[in-house]
Design an enzyme around this catalytic site. Structure first.
Site, mmCIF file in Angstrom:
data_model
loop_
_atom_site.group_PDB
_atom_site.id
_atom_site.type_symbol
_atom_site.label_atom_id
_atom_site.label_comp_id
_atom_site.label_asym_id
_atom_site.label_seq_id
_atom_site.Cartn_x
_atom_site.Cartn_y
_atom_site.Cartn_z
ATOM 1 N NE ARG A 200 60.930 19.012 64.267
ATOM 2 C CZ ARG A 200 61.429 18.931 65.487
ATOM 3 N NH1 ARG A 200 61.435 17.785 66.133
ATOM 4 N NH2 ARG A 200 61.902 19.996 66.082
ATOM 5 C CB ILE B 168 64.367 23.471 66.262
ATOM 6 C CG1 ILE B 168 64.741 24.880 66.727
ATOM 7 C CG2 ILE B 168 64.945 22.416 67.211
ATOM 8 C CD1 ILE B 168 64.416 25.210 68.151
ATOM 9 C CG HIS C 205 74.026 31.061 69.210
ATOM 10 N ND1 HIS C 205 72.674 31.096 68.953
ATOM 11 C CD2 HIS C 205 74.219 31.763 70.351
ATOM 12 C CE1 HIS C 205 72.074 31.800 69.903
ATOM 13 N NE2 HIS C 205 72.979 32.209 70.763
HETATM 14 C C1 GRF Z 1 73.564 35.110 62.093
HETATM 15 O O1 GRF Z 1 73.615 36.085 63.100
HETATM 16 C C2 GRF Z 1 73.821 33.765 62.682
HETATM 17 O O2 GRF Z 1 74.696 33.770 63.754
HETATM 18 C C3 GRF Z 1 72.460 33.381 63.154
HETATM 19 O O3 GRF Z 1 71.572 33.890 62.173
HETATM 20 C C4 GRF Z 1 72.173 34.990 61.501
HETATM 21 C C5 GRF Z 1 72.181 34.655 60.041
HETATM 22 O O4 GRF Z 1 72.587 35.687 59.216
HETATM 23 N N1 GRF Z 1 72.385 31.967 63.411
HETATM 24 P P1 GRF Z 1 72.898 35.413 57.687
HETATM 25 O O5 GRF Z 1 71.650 34.818 57.033
HETATM 26 O O6 GRF Z 1 74.060 34.487 57.588
HETATM 27 O O7 GRF Z 1 73.208 36.767 57.110
#
Ligand code: GRF
Length: 206
Positions: A69, A96, A113
């Protein structure tokens, strides 16, 4: 003319949130930031294609090739520095980041999120799992949150949130799409503009 905050978008997948940022930059909703780099930790992620189409420099950084990492993050940091990046957006980035990394960029990393934090967040809550959990709990309202990233997964200061209704008969896929359309794709550009604007104005904290 004032400068713009050079911004990196970190991705792992399809990149619809990256696309929302590219579109917002094109139509002027984002004026304080410039998407200057897209980094993917997955080879062949469709997000890379979107970056290429928009003429944005893009790179793939694979943890398995770099071993640890530490080596993975060191490579990311060197690319960020090479491109003069002042703001980082995690847009569907599934790795992460360590405390060392998040401290280095304190209040300069944003994440989107797909729930109303503190519901359905933290380790293990990503992608469709978030929406499956919301449906299993029977909530009537969900949404999306943009927050600063610190060492606690989904634990940093909240910047913007938007609620989205859950409807009878929703599947995780249908709900995911509604949350993206009604919340994520609007919220992320707004949050980037808000934070970049404050950084430009010389404030360290948004
Ligand atoms: C989205 O739902 C975002 O909230 C989450 O991962 C997904 C990514 O989708 N963290 P994309 O690659 O932007 O289409």
């Amino acid at each position: 003319m004032a400068g713009r905050i050079k911004t990196a978008v970190l991705v792992s997948g399809g990149g619809t949130n990256l696309q929302a940022l590219i579109d917002a930059q094109a139509d002027g909703r984002i004026a304080s930031a410039e998407i200057a780099l897209v980094l993917s930790n997955q080879a062949g992620a469709y997000a890379l294609e979107r970056a290429a189409r928009a003429g944005i420099p893009h790179e793939t950084v694979l943890r398995r090739e770099l071993g640890s990492r530490e080596a993975f993050e060191a490579r990311i940091v060197s690319l960020l520095e090479e491109h003069g990046i002042g703001l980082i957006v995690l847009a569907g980035f599934l790795a992460i980041l360590s405390e060392d990394f998040t401290r280095r960029y304190d209040h300069r990393i944003l994440n989107i999120h797909p729930s109303l934090i503190p519901s359905f967040c933290g380790e293990g809550y990503y992608g469709l799992r978030v929406h499956e959990a919301a449906l299993a709990r029977g909530v009537k309202v969900t949404g999306a949150t943009v927050h600063f990233v610190n060492e606690i997964p989904d634990g940093g200061e909240i910047i913007l949130q938007k609620a989205v209704p859950v409807e009878a008969g929703d599947t995780p896929e249908v709900l995911q799409r509604r949350v993206m359309e009604q919340a994520e794709w609007q919220l992320l550009p707004m949050a980037v503009e808000k934070v970049a604007g404050k950084l430009l104005a010389g404030e360290e904290r948004a």
